[in-house]
Design a protein around this motif. Structure first.
Motif, PDB file in Angstrom:
ATOM      1  N   VAL A  21       0.859  -1.336  -0.056  1.00  0.00           N
ATOM      2  CA  VAL A  21       0.148   0.025   0.041  1.00  0.00           C
ATOM      3  C   VAL A  21       0.865   1.297   0.166  1.00  0.00           C
ATOM      4  CG1 VAL A  21      -1.908   1.302   1.400  1.00  0.00           C
ATOM      5  CG2 VAL A  21      -1.807  -1.071   1.305  1.00  0.00           C
ATOM      6  N   ALA A  22       0.397   2.193  -0.632  1.00  0.00           N
ATOM      7  CA  ALA A  22       1.249   3.411  -1.014  1.00  0.00           C
ATOM      8  C   ALA A  22       1.047   4.352   0.325  1.00  0.00           C
ATOM      9  CB  ALA A  22       0.689   4.492  -2.087  1.00  0.00           C
ATOM     10  N   ASN A  23       2.434   4.639   1.074  1.00  0.00           N
ATOM     11  CA  ASN A  23       2.243   5.418   2.090  1.00  0.00           C
ATOM     12  C   ASN A  23       2.216   7.002   2.007  1.00  0.00           C
ATOM     13  OD1 ASN A  23       4.983   5.872   1.176  1.00  0.00           O
ATOM     14  ND2 ASN A  23       5.707   4.744   2.792  1.00  0.00           N
ATOM     15  N   LYS A  24       2.132   7.489   0.747  1.00  0.00           N
ATOM     16  CA  LYS A  24       1.955   9.030   0.297  1.00  0.00           C
ATOM     17  C   LYS A  24       1.564   8.942  -1.221  1.00  0.00           C
ATOM     18  CE  LYS A  24       6.726   9.542  -1.295  1.00  0.00           C
ATOM     19  NZ  LYS A  24       8.046  10.424  -1.232  1.00  0.00           N
ATOM     20  N   ALA A  25       0.964  10.224  -1.482  1.00  0.00           N
ATOM     21  CA  ALA A  25       0.423  10.433  -2.723  1.00  0.00           C
ATOM     22  C   ALA A  25       1.510  10.907  -3.823  1.00  0.00           C
ATOM     23  CB  ALA A  25      -0.810  11.515  -2.413  1.00  0.00           C
ATOM     24  N   GLY A  26       1.103  10.770  -4.997  1.00  0.00           N
ATOM     25  CA  GLY A  26       2.361  11.338  -6.024  1.00  0.00           C
ATOM     26  C   GLY A  26       2.096  10.581  -7.134  1.00  0.00           C
ATOM     27  N   VAL A  27       3.056  10.739  -8.030  1.00  0.00           N
ATOM     28  CA  VAL A  27       3.420  10.099  -9.320  1.00  0.00           C
ATOM     29  C   VAL A  27       4.252   9.075  -9.168  1.00  0.00           C
ATOM     30  CG1 VAL A  27       3.798  10.046 -11.795  1.00  0.00           C
ATOM     31  CG2 VAL A  27       2.415  11.790 -10.501  1.00  0.00           C
TER      32      VAL A  27
ATOM     33  N   GLY B 126       4.788   6.064 -14.002  1.00  0.00           N
ATOM     34  CA  GLY B 126       4.171   7.067 -14.648  1.00  0.00           C
ATOM     35  C   GLY B 126       2.612   7.296 -14.111  1.00  0.00           C
ATOM     36  N   GLU B 127       2.246   6.283 -13.435  1.00  0.00           N
ATOM     37  CA  GLU B 127       0.722   6.528 -12.811  1.00  0.00           C
ATOM     38  C   GLU B 127       0.625   7.084 -11.461  1.00  0.00           C
ATOM     39  OE1 GLU B 127      -0.573   2.242 -15.338  1.00  0.00           O
ATOM     40  OE2 GLU B 127      -0.723   2.754 -13.003  1.00  0.00           O
ATOM     41  N   ARG B 128      -0.496   7.888 -11.319  1.00  0.00           N
ATOM     42  CA  ARG B 128      -0.830   8.753 -10.004  1.00  0.00           C
ATOM     43  C   ARG B 128      -1.297   7.946  -8.749  1.00  0.00           C
ATOM     44  NH1 ARG B 128      -0.441  13.759  -8.388  1.00  0.00           N
ATOM     45  NH2 ARG B 128       0.029  14.441 -10.548  1.00  0.00           N
ATOM     46  N   VAL B 129      -1.024   7.973  -7.759  1.00  0.00           N
ATOM     47  CA  VAL B 129      -1.495   7.275  -6.662  1.00  0.00           C
ATOM     48  C   VAL B 129      -1.861   8.072  -5.489  1.00  0.00           C
ATOM     49  CG1 VAL B 129      -0.351   4.993  -7.141  1.00  0.00           C
ATOM     50  CG2 VAL B 129       0.551   6.615  -5.657  1.00  0.00           C
ATOM     51  N   ALA B 130      -2.843   7.738  -4.576  1.00  0.00           N
ATOM     52  CA  ALA B 130      -3.208   8.355  -3.440  1.00  0.00           C
ATOM     53  C   ALA B 130      -2.515   7.308  -2.498  1.00  0.00           C
ATOM     54  CB  ALA B 130      -4.655   8.515  -3.031  1.00  0.00           C
ATOM     55  N   ALA B 131      -2.139   8.008  -1.124  1.00  0.00           N
ATOM     56  CA  ALA B 131      -1.969   7.551  -0.047  1.00  0.00           C
ATOM     57  C   ALA B 131      -2.925   6.428   0.331  1.00  0.00           C
ATOM     58  CB  ALA B 131      -1.797   8.295   1.241  1.00  0.00           C
ATOM     59  N   GLY B 132      -2.684   5.266   0.654  1.00  0.00           N
ATOM     60  CA  GLY B 132      -3.599   3.943   0.862  1.00  0.00           C
ATOM     61  C   GLY B 132      -4.123   3.341  -0.420  1.00  0.00           C
ATOM     62  N   ASP B 133      -3.702   3.604  -1.502  1.00  0.00           N
ATOM     63  CA  ASP B 133      -3.964   2.979  -2.826  1.00  0.00           C
ATOM     64  C   ASP B 133      -3.058   1.780  -2.816  1.00  0.00           C
ATOM     65  OD1 ASP B 133      -5.668   4.740  -3.498  1.00  0.00           O
ATOM     66  OD2 ASP B 133      -4.203   5.558  -5.258  1.00  0.00           O
ATOM     67  N   VAL B 134      -3.399   0.722  -3.353  1.00  0.00           N
ATOM     68  CA  VAL B 134      -2.727  -0.559  -3.553  1.00  0.00           C
ATOM     69  C   VAL B 134      -1.692  -0.362  -4.756  1.00  0.00           C
ATOM     70  CG1 VAL B 134      -2.723  -2.980  -4.276  1.00  0.00           C
ATOM     71  CG2 VAL B 134      -4.452  -2.312  -2.663  1.00  0.00           C
ATOM     72  N   LEU B 135      -0.464  -0.682  -4.422  1.00  0.00           N
ATOM     73  CA  LEU B 135       0.416  -0.677  -5.541  1.00  0.00           C
ATOM     74  C   LEU B 135       0.688  -1.979  -6.161  1.00  0.00           C
ATOM     75  CD1 LEU B 135       3.044   1.587  -3.471  1.00  0.00           C
ATOM     76  CD2 LEU B 135       1.643   2.355  -5.317  1.00  0.00           C
TER      77      LEU B 135
END
Length: 415
Positions: free
Chosen positions: A336-342, A382-391
């Protein structure tokens, strides 16, 4: 002539003669020269290099140490490909049926994985019943019938390479471009194809870390192939990020079939582009640069003909085409992503190490694989994620330790 004088020549920066190279290869294969003296010579070669003439002579002597495959009974131009290895590299599973569907015979000898580099044979053996150890008569008959066979090399194809590579692996002499080039090309030439497309990987998930090193290796192999009157084409691929969305044996078979079936949403554009480019290179080689090569490659992908050709090969080699789907595993854990970003990059080396830890790769040649273990990259670079998204998802039948999950998270560079 003796081995000590040959070691002295190379130690003192002299080019070895053809006779000296044949002497040490034959002597080592026959057991007349001990490991410790060949180790000294390999280190001298690693430090002082080889001329193109020496590298050709070494390749030739290695080929002559064993059998050479005769594919003359197969009609048409036989084309082969080789990848220098990477993470998520299932290109062979896609391009060989594409070429076969286009009427180009593909008689492919492949290898097993070691470390973070996956092996085509392991991926194929994840399919229930599929045999990769074929007698030469069956191998050739399959190509004559279906234009395709992918199998392991027989024990007596380039036995010199098997001995030399095992020694290089434990003497710090793997990273020598002449030795790498001779190792790869001796096996390719001995395998009997008329033309060879080489997919040379570079980046943190490949053996060659920079494009410059990859080009040096590619040029050395191209020179060897042309000296043996083979058509050659070098394709360079970036392996700083894993190729495709899946890493693991059965997982990569499933993704390859998704590419062949046109299920674009289940794979990624980097894999599709690489497979199409390599297939076009192979088809151009076999057809003398046919103007419609790319369109024809795309047509057999869209029509499903290439997928059916892969299934035909699986059946011919005893495999169950119904066992080309993801199986349930004991453990599935989300990263799981621990921060938002690209996602700026996904470290292929780290992802490869995670796949090995899950059981999808080998630490030693004796390692037992978990064919269903591996990684699904839900989010690519290259894809954007939010904190908590499954990577990503990790799959394994053994317990998945926290440090493995943490390493998978570290592989993602999110900014």
């Amino acid at each position: 002539m003796n081995i000590l004088s040959i070691i002295e020549h190379k130690k003192n920066h002299h080019a070895l003669t053809n006779e000296e190279i044949e002497f040490f290869i034959q002597g080592y294969v026959n057991g007349d020269i001990p490991d410790y003296q060949i180790s000294a010579l390999l280190m001298a070669i690693r430090l002082n290099g080889m001329t193109p003439e020496e590298t050709f002579a070494l390749t030739d002597a290695m080929i002559k140490s064993g059998d050479v495959v005769d594919l003359s009974s197969i009609d048409g131009f036989k084309v082969d490909k080789h990848s220098t290895g990477g993470v998520g590299d299932k290109v062979t599973l896609v391009v060989t049926p594409i070429l076969a569907a286009l009427g180009v015979p593909v008689a492919k000898f492949s290898g097993r994985g070691l470390g973070i580099t996956g092996g085509t044979l392991d991926k194929l053996e994840s399919i229930k019943g599929l045999r990769v150890e074929l007698e030469m008569e069956e191998f050739i008959a399959n190509v004559q019938h279906a234009n395709i066979a992918v199998a392991g090399q027989t024990a007596n194809i380039v036995p010199a390479d098997k001995k030399l590579y095992a020694l290089r692996d434990v003497t710090g002499t793997v990273d020598s471009i002449p030795l790498i080039a001779a190792s790869i090309m001796s096996k390719k030439i001995a395998s009997g194809a008329d033309g060879i497309v080489l997919d040379v990987k570079y980046g943190n998930g490949a053996f060659m870390k920079t494009i410059e090193d990859a080009q040096q290796l590619g040029q050395a192999m191209e020179q060897i192939g042309e000296a043996f009157n083979r058509k050659m084409k070098i394709h360079y691929s970036d392996m700083n990020n894993p190729l495709g969305r899946f890493i693991g044996n059965k997982l990569e078979v499933v993704e390859a079939i998704d590419v062949l079936a046109g299920n674009v949403d289940k794979t990624s554009q980097d894999l599709i582009d690489t497979c199409v480019d390599v297939a076009v290179d192979m088809y151009n080689m076999a057809t003398n640069n046919k103007p419609t090569a790319r369109d024809e490659v795309l047509d057999v992908l869209r029509s499903g003909a290439a997928k059916e050709k892969l299934f035909e090969m699986i059946r011919l080699q005893g495999g169950d085409v119904n066992d080309t789907v993801m199986n349930d595993v004991a453990h599935k854990i989300a990263v799981v992503a621990n921060k938002a970003g690209v996602v700026q990059s996904i470290d292929a080396q780290q992802i490869g190490e995670v796949s090995v830890a899950l059981g999808a790769g080998r630490l030693t040649k004796e390692s037992v694989l978990d064919f269903d273990a591996g990684i699904e990259l839900v989010v690519k670079d290259g894809e954007r994620v939010a904190a908590g998204d499954v990577l990503a998802y990790l799959y394994a039948n053994n317990d998945i330790q926290e440090h493995i999950v943490a390493q998978a998270l570290r592989a993602y560079n999110v900014q």
